[in-house]
Design a protein around this motif. Sequence first.
Motif, PDB file in Angstrom:
ATOM      1  N   ASP A   1      -0.759  18.897  -7.140  1.00 24.80           N
ATOM      2  CA  ASP A   1      -0.540  17.510  -7.570  1.00 24.80           C
ATOM      3  C   ASP A   1       0.738  17.107  -6.750  1.00 24.80           C
ATOM      4  O   ASP A   1       1.817  17.400  -7.341  1.00 24.80           O
ATOM      5  N   TRP A   2       0.454  16.197  -5.768  1.00 27.94           N
ATOM      6  CA  TRP A   2       1.664  15.749  -5.066  1.00 27.94           C
ATOM      7  C   TRP A   2       2.963  15.187  -6.002  1.00 27.94           C
ATOM      8  O   TRP A   2       4.064  15.503  -5.648  1.00 27.94           O
ATOM      9  N   ARG A   3       2.532  14.485  -7.144  1.00 24.93           N
ATOM     10  CA  ARG A   3       3.514  14.083  -7.884  1.00 24.93           C
ATOM     11  C   ARG A   3       4.603  15.305  -8.525  1.00 24.93           C
ATOM     12  O   ARG A   3       5.489  14.940  -8.861  1.00 24.93           O
TER      13      ARG A   3
ATOM     14  N   TYR B   1      -8.489  13.023   1.303  1.00 19.48           N
ATOM     15  CA  TYR B   1      -7.430  13.047   0.658  1.00 19.48           C
ATOM     16  C   TYR B   1      -6.419  11.810   1.093  1.00 19.48           C
ATOM     17  O   TYR B   1      -5.812  11.013   0.238  1.00 19.48           O
TER      18      TYR B   1
ATOM     19  N   SER C   1      -6.918   8.564  -0.247  1.00 19.40           N
ATOM     20  CA  SER C   1      -6.862   8.369  -1.590  1.00 19.40           C
ATOM     21  C   SER C   1      -5.434   8.220  -2.182  1.00 19.40           C
ATOM     22  O   SER C   1      -5.147   7.897  -3.305  1.00 19.40           O
ATOM     23  N   ILE C   2      -4.273   8.716  -1.098  1.00 16.56           N
ATOM     24  CA  ILE C   2      -3.050   8.601  -1.917  1.00 16.56           C
ATOM     25  C   ILE C   2      -1.822   7.738  -1.193  1.00 16.56           C
ATOM     26  O   ILE C   2      -0.868   7.810  -1.111  1.00 16.56           O
TER      27      ILE C   2
ATOM     28  N   THR D   1       4.307   8.129  -0.655  1.00 13.56           N
ATOM     29  CA  THR D   1       3.820   9.421  -0.351  1.00 13.56           C
ATOM     30  C   THR D   1       4.177   9.749   1.223  1.00 13.56           C
ATOM     31  O   THR D   1       3.859  10.775   1.715  1.00 13.56           O
TER      32      THR D   1
END
Length: 319
Positions: free
Chosen positions: A24-26, A90, A93-94, A99
């Motif tokens: 999860d990038w967060r 992907y 979606s972000i 990001t």
Amino acid sequence: MNNNGSFVISLDFELLWGVFDKVDWREKKEYFQNTRKVIPEILKLFEKYEISCTWAIVGMLFNESWDEWNQNIPATLPEYENNKLSAYSYGSSIQSKETEELCFAPDLIRQIKETPGQEIGTHSYSHYYCLEPGQTLESFRADLLQSKEMAEKMGVNLRSLVFPRNQFNKNYLNACEDFGLQTVRTNPDIWYWRNTQKESLQQKIFRTGDAYLGKNNKSYNDIPELIPGITGQKASRLLRPSGGKIFLDKKRLQRIRSEMSKAAKNKEIYHLWWHPHNFGGNPAKNLKDLELILRHFKTCKNKFGFESLNMENISKKRG
């Protein structure tokens, strides 16, 4: 021709594109921010110790922003059966300002380009998986074309390729040659590095253990021609990041230095690789470990004539 041993480093520069299907990038934001900070420090060490290196860069990192990324989507995309592997799904979606620093790095690529001895190679455009069900030669060619075009905009001619996730596909080498590539990194000739697409728990355990124990048999002599125009370079050792255990870290570094010494004495090639983001968890300790390795290279250079070459240079010299 100088027939001394050679020290080769290749780095798989990916940022979030290399692990988006696993994290999860967060939760990894600071990790990749650290990665961005550590790359200039790696370059300083390379310059200090006169180290040549190939940076195999995911082509999406060349983009400046999501707007540019959206404009540079190839006409033919990989249709993986597992859609979670698609960088395009992907990425769509972000998209946010937050990001962008995790997905784009043209400023860092320029620093690499301007540092002596550094080669910019490719890790495909989209971190393309060459053995996954659903992808095709046609979509792989479209991916390579996009990588080539992005690099050329920055004045770079791509000559070296590292297959993402080490999914080496010999059937795709002709396409590599068509786009001007001349050499690729291949996997160590050991059972637990084979079939990286469907690796077992046993393979993972043995690969981890190999960083600390075993015989010093990771160097080699030749750069074989895999097909006309394309040479293959076996990876010797993955530089694993510091695990925080003093004894194990010491054993890991001792193993690498011992293998380097053996290669230098026997006039062989020793190919070390890692991902810059591997240093993101503990940057200071990992940079310290890297400097210990580079100091040992200098010792081997002074004692045995060990030389530092990037993938393009050594392919031309010993292919």
